[in-house]
Each structure stands twice: as structure tokens, then as C-alpha cells.
Design a protein around this motif. Sequence first.
Motif, PDB file in Angstrom:
ATOM      1  N   MET A 224      -0.516   2.491   3.784  1.00  0.00           N
ATOM      2  CA  MET A 224       0.929   2.712   3.768  1.00  0.00           C
ATOM      3  C   MET A 224       1.716   1.419   3.581  1.00  0.00           C
ATOM      4  O   MET A 224       2.711   1.379   2.854  1.00  0.00           O
ATOM      5  CB  MET A 224       1.358   3.402   5.063  1.00  0.00           C
ATOM      6  CG  MET A 224       2.816   3.819   5.090  1.00  0.00           C
ATOM      7  SD  MET A 224       3.181   5.036   6.372  1.00  0.00           S
ATOM      8  CE  MET A 224       2.558   4.243   7.851  1.00  0.00           C
ATOM      9  N   TYR A 225       1.304   0.345   4.235  1.00  0.00           N
ATOM     10  CA  TYR A 225       2.054  -0.910   4.144  1.00  0.00           C
ATOM     11  C   TYR A 225       1.503  -1.851   3.086  1.00  0.00           C
ATOM     12  O   TYR A 225       2.223  -2.729   2.605  1.00  0.00           O
ATOM     13  CB  TYR A 225       2.075  -1.608   5.507  1.00  0.00           C
ATOM     14  CG  TYR A 225       2.928  -0.867   6.513  1.00  0.00           C
ATOM     15  CD1 TYR A 225       4.316  -0.954   6.472  1.00  0.00           C
ATOM     16  CD2 TYR A 225       2.356  -0.041   7.471  1.00  0.00           C
ATOM     17  CE1 TYR A 225       5.108  -0.261   7.365  1.00  0.00           C
ATOM     18  CE2 TYR A 225       3.139   0.660   8.374  1.00  0.00           C
ATOM     19  CZ  TYR A 225       4.521   0.542   8.322  1.00  0.00           C
ATOM     20  OH  TYR A 225       5.302   1.243   9.200  1.00  0.00           O
ATOM     21  N   SER A 226       0.252  -1.669   2.706  1.00  0.00           N
ATOM     22  CA  SER A 226      -0.329  -2.524   1.668  1.00  0.00           C
ATOM     23  C   SER A 226      -0.196  -1.900   0.290  1.00  0.00           C
ATOM     24  O   SER A 226      -0.612  -2.495  -0.703  1.00  0.00           O
ATOM     25  CB  SER A 226      -1.811  -2.782   1.979  1.00  0.00           C
ATOM     26  OG  SER A 226      -2.511  -1.566   2.126  1.00  0.00           O
ATOM     27  N   LEU A 227       0.388  -0.685   0.225  1.00  0.00           N
ATOM     28  CA  LEU A 227       0.602   0.020  -1.043  1.00  0.00           C
ATOM     29  C   LEU A 227      -0.716   0.191  -1.789  1.00  0.00           C
ATOM     30  O   LEU A 227      -0.839  -0.089  -2.979  1.00  0.00           O
ATOM     31  CB  LEU A 227       1.630  -0.712  -1.914  1.00  0.00           C
ATOM     32  CG  LEU A 227       2.983  -0.997  -1.254  1.00  0.00           C
ATOM     33  CD1 LEU A 227       3.938  -1.615  -2.248  1.00  0.00           C
ATOM     34  CD2 LEU A 227       3.583   0.270  -0.639  1.00  0.00           C
ATOM     35  N   GLY A 228      -1.703   0.681  -1.083  1.00  0.00           N
ATOM     36  CA  GLY A 228      -3.030   0.897  -1.634  1.00  0.00           C
ATOM     37  C   GLY A 228      -4.079   0.398  -0.664  1.00  0.00           C
ATOM     38  O   GLY A 228      -3.759  -0.321   0.287  1.00  0.00           O
ATOM     39  N   ILE A 229      -5.313   0.793  -0.880  1.00  0.00           N
ATOM     40  CA  ILE A 229      -6.376   0.364   0.021  1.00  0.00           C
ATOM     41  C   ILE A 229      -7.506  -0.297  -0.748  1.00  0.00           C
ATOM     42  O   ILE A 229      -7.767   0.018  -1.908  1.00  0.00           O
ATOM     43  CB  ILE A 229      -6.940   1.536   0.855  1.00  0.00           C
ATOM     44  CG1 ILE A 229      -7.554   2.612  -0.054  1.00  0.00           C
ATOM     45  CG2 ILE A 229      -5.869   2.136   1.744  1.00  0.00           C
ATOM     46  CD1 ILE A 229      -8.315   3.673   0.714  1.00  0.00           C
ATOM     47  N   THR A 230      -8.144  -1.234  -0.105  1.00  0.00           N
ATOM     48  CA  THR A 230      -9.364  -1.863  -0.607  1.00  0.00           C
ATOM     49  C   THR A 230     -10.400  -1.767   0.502  1.00  0.00           C
ATOM     50  O   THR A 230     -10.063  -1.622   1.684  1.00  0.00           O
ATOM     51  CB  THR A 230      -9.136  -3.334  -0.969  1.00  0.00           C
ATOM     52  OG1 THR A 230      -8.816  -4.060   0.228  1.00  0.00           O
ATOM     53  CG2 THR A 230      -8.006  -3.498  -1.986  1.00  0.00           C
ATOM     54  N   VAL A 231     -11.657  -1.875   0.134  1.00  0.00           N
ATOM     55  CA  VAL A 231     -12.721  -1.796   1.144  1.00  0.00           C
ATOM     56  C   VAL A 231     -12.587  -2.902   2.185  1.00  0.00           C
ATOM     57  O   VAL A 231     -12.690  -2.629   3.386  1.00  0.00           O
ATOM     58  CB  VAL A 231     -14.104  -1.808   0.469  1.00  0.00           C
ATOM     59  CG1 VAL A 231     -15.213  -2.012   1.514  1.00  0.00           C
ATOM     60  CG2 VAL A 231     -14.334  -0.498  -0.276  1.00  0.00           C
ATOM     61  N   PRO A 232     -12.327  -4.165   1.805  1.00  0.00           N
ATOM     62  CA  PRO A 232     -12.164  -5.187   2.851  1.00  0.00           C
ATOM     63  C   PRO A 232     -11.024  -4.882   3.823  1.00  0.00           C
ATOM     64  O   PRO A 232     -11.156  -5.106   5.027  1.00  0.00           O
ATOM     65  CB  PRO A 232     -11.893  -6.462   2.050  1.00  0.00           C
ATOM     66  CG  PRO A 232     -12.531  -6.229   0.729  1.00  0.00           C
ATOM     67  CD  PRO A 232     -12.314  -4.763   0.461  1.00  0.00           C
ATOM     68  N   GLN A 233      -9.913  -4.377   3.313  1.00  0.00           N
ATOM     69  CA  GLN A 233      -8.779  -4.061   4.179  1.00  0.00           C
ATOM     70  C   GLN A 233      -9.131  -2.929   5.129  1.00  0.00           C
ATOM     71  O   GLN A 233      -8.876  -2.995   6.335  1.00  0.00           O
ATOM     72  CB  GLN A 233      -7.575  -3.679   3.329  1.00  0.00           C
ATOM     73  CG  GLN A 233      -6.389  -3.174   4.144  1.00  0.00           C
ATOM     74  CD  GLN A 233      -5.761  -1.927   3.566  1.00  0.00           C
ATOM     75  OE1 GLN A 233      -5.996  -1.588   2.420  1.00  0.00           O
ATOM     76  NE2 GLN A 233      -4.976  -1.232   4.363  1.00  0.00           N
ATOM     77  N   VAL A 234      -9.719  -1.858   4.597  1.00  0.00           N
ATOM     78  CA  VAL A 234     -10.105  -0.728   5.432  1.00  0.00           C
ATOM     79  C   VAL A 234     -11.166  -1.147   6.447  1.00  0.00           C
ATOM     80  O   VAL A 234     -11.130  -0.745   7.607  1.00  0.00           O
ATOM     81  CB  VAL A 234     -10.613   0.434   4.552  1.00  0.00           C
ATOM     82  CG1 VAL A 234     -11.168   1.559   5.410  1.00  0.00           C
ATOM     83  CG2 VAL A 234      -9.489   0.962   3.674  1.00  0.00           C
ATOM     84  N   ARG A 235     -12.104  -1.982   6.013  1.00  0.00           N
ATOM     85  CA  ARG A 235     -13.170  -2.427   6.916  1.00  0.00           C
ATOM     86  C   ARG A 235     -12.596  -3.141   8.135  1.00  0.00           C
ATOM     87  O   ARG A 235     -13.020  -2.894   9.270  1.00  0.00           O
ATOM     88  CB  ARG A 235     -14.132  -3.349   6.171  1.00  0.00           C
ATOM     89  CG  ARG A 235     -15.239  -3.928   7.067  1.00  0.00           C
ATOM     90  CD  ARG A 235     -16.188  -4.807   6.298  1.00  0.00           C
ATOM     91  NE  ARG A 235     -17.098  -4.008   5.486  1.00  0.00           N
ATOM     92  CZ  ARG A 235     -17.183  -4.080   4.168  1.00  0.00           C
ATOM     93  NH1 ARG A 235     -16.386  -4.905   3.492  1.00  0.00           N
ATOM     94  NH2 ARG A 235     -18.050  -3.331   3.514  1.00  0.00           N
ATOM     95  N   GLN A 236     -11.637  -4.009   7.927  1.00  0.00           N
ATOM     96  CA  GLN A 236     -11.084  -4.774   9.050  1.00  0.00           C
ATOM     97  C   GLN A 236     -10.403  -3.853  10.063  1.00  0.00           C
ATOM     98  O   GLN A 236     -10.623  -3.975  11.270  1.00  0.00           O
ATOM     99  CB  GLN A 236     -10.100  -5.816   8.523  1.00  0.00           C
ATOM    100  CG  GLN A 236      -9.545  -6.747   9.587  1.00  0.00           C
ATOM    101  CD  GLN A 236      -8.120  -6.385   9.953  1.00  0.00           C
ATOM    102  OE1 GLN A 236      -7.274  -6.207   9.088  1.00  0.00           O
ATOM    103  NE2 GLN A 236      -7.847  -6.280  11.241  1.00  0.00           N
ATOM    104  N   VAL A 237      -9.604  -2.886   9.583  1.00  0.00           N
ATOM    105  CA  VAL A 237      -8.904  -1.985  10.495  1.00  0.00           C
ATOM    106  C   VAL A 237      -9.882  -1.055  11.202  1.00  0.00           C
ATOM    107  O   VAL A 237      -9.789  -0.839  12.407  1.00  0.00           O
ATOM    108  CB  VAL A 237      -7.827  -1.182   9.750  1.00  0.00           C
ATOM    109  CG1 VAL A 237      -7.180  -0.165  10.675  1.00  0.00           C
ATOM    110  CG2 VAL A 237      -6.763  -2.116   9.174  1.00  0.00           C
TER     111      VAL A 237
END
Length: 298
Positions: A224-237
Amino acid sequence: MARYSGPVIDTHHHIWLRKDVAWLADPPIPRMFGDYFGLRRDYPVEEWINDVVPQGVTKSVHVTANRGLERALDETRWLQATADRHGFPHGIVCQADLADPDIDATLKAQKQFPNLRGARQMLYWDADPVRQSVPRPDFCNSAEFRRGFALLEKYDLSFELQVYAGQAAYAADLVKAFPNVRMILVHAGMLTDRSPAMIEQWRGALASIAAFPNVHVKLSGLGMYSLGITVPQVRQVIRDSIQIFGIERTIYGSNFPLEKLFASYADFLAAYRTVMSEYTEVEQRKVFYDNAVKFYRL
């Protein structure tokens, strides 16, 4: 480890007809999730089913699309009729103003629908006016809100807790005061940016709320705030959420169709599956399915 291929419950999605949802009407106004031109159309249950069933989603929980308080009961009635006809959604979370003096009657009316499971009142607030859903950051601890909040236990309803990291102390006070109300921290606590200071504050917020066993965390809205998702971003959360809340209190949700602005459901869920493949098959099933069954009584 192997990527999860079992059944999935999506615990955070919306369907709507544009004519029923005031915030989708003209003219568009600034929103915290950016340009939403692609949402300003019907998103019916048939499209939802076409998006998710091929990806293994077998059940879902519809969280109110915020039609407006005066139409909240109509929304639940429509969703129940939709579920009766199409099978989805299996659970319904209604919109409610818990500070309303007539909230008891409102919740009683909502409870007539068999798929109702919880209530949502967005409590997020920060200095940016676009990110203010309540008059002040500690609104959750006002006498009028708490008076209505206490009724959730009476009606056996869960609560979708939606706050920013800077409100964690207020949220923790609320959670501590109501140990018998089941709550779930929406959108994994809404990490708004990736600066080291923000990530540190967000982690601290999760830890302070996770200290109370009646709260789960929902892995929804991660783009929602990054305007898209990547595996590294999802992995951290995902990793941080599981580390702080534990595998037993972590639940999958998508936030579709808002996330559809940035990815197909197949691509969205693929990122989650990639990250969750780092966990055992039993742990993956808990996050994708079993924990939702227990929390939402599906």
C-alpha cells in the motif's frame, strides 16, 4: 523448503459496486495509497472469485469497504446475500462507529447476519491530514469509544486494529484494557516507509502490541505505501511480524483490490509464497489457513 500449495484463506479483501461507495465517486481526492484511478469501477464477487480461486483461495473474509456509517447495515446485508449466492465471502467484518451512543443497537442489528465475525473502525492518525481517520491519535482511549468497544465482547466480535507505529502506546493501552476482545493488527502495523528510523519504530510498535496474547497480526496491504511489492520488501515485513508475534498469531490477507493497482493476485500471492517457503510446511499452513479458521471461526 517447498512453496506452500495447500488451501488459502484471504482474510482481508473488498468487493463493491461503485455506485454504493462514496469514496470511489467523482471527484477523486488525495488518499494515503496514492492514485486510485484503477479502483474507481465495480469490483464484483465474480471478478474476485476469478482472481483468487485459481490461486488456491478457498475461503475469504470481507472487511468493510467503508460505504459510510449510514449504509453499513446495507453493506452487510448485501455481502450476506452475495455469500449465500456465490459462497464468498465466508466471514464479514462490518463498519462501525464505536463512539456512537446507539452502537449497541447497531451491533445487535449487524449480528443478525450469520457470516458476521468482527467490526472495523479505522483509528490511524499521523501529522499528515491524508493519514487521519480520527480526530486525534489517542482517540481509541476516549471514554465514548471505549464504552462502545466494550460491547464487542458482549456480541463476540473481533476488532480490526488499524493504527500507525506512532500510536502504539495508545493501542497497547486499549488492548490491555480489553483482554477478552480478540483483535488483529491490520496491514502488519502499516509500515509507511523503509528508513531505518521508521523500521525501528515499527518493530517497537509491533513488540508492544504483541505483548498481549489476544492480538494477532495480519499480513495484508504490504504494497500500500510502497506502491507495489517485491520479495525483499515482503520478506522483511513477514519475517519481523512472525518473529515478534509468533507463527500461531500471524494471518495472511491481501487487501485486494487495492493491491490490484500494482500486481495481479497471482503475482501478489507468489511473493508471499516465496517468502513463506523459508518456513516449514506446517508453519506455512498456519499462516495461510489454520490461524484464520480459528480467529475468524470459519
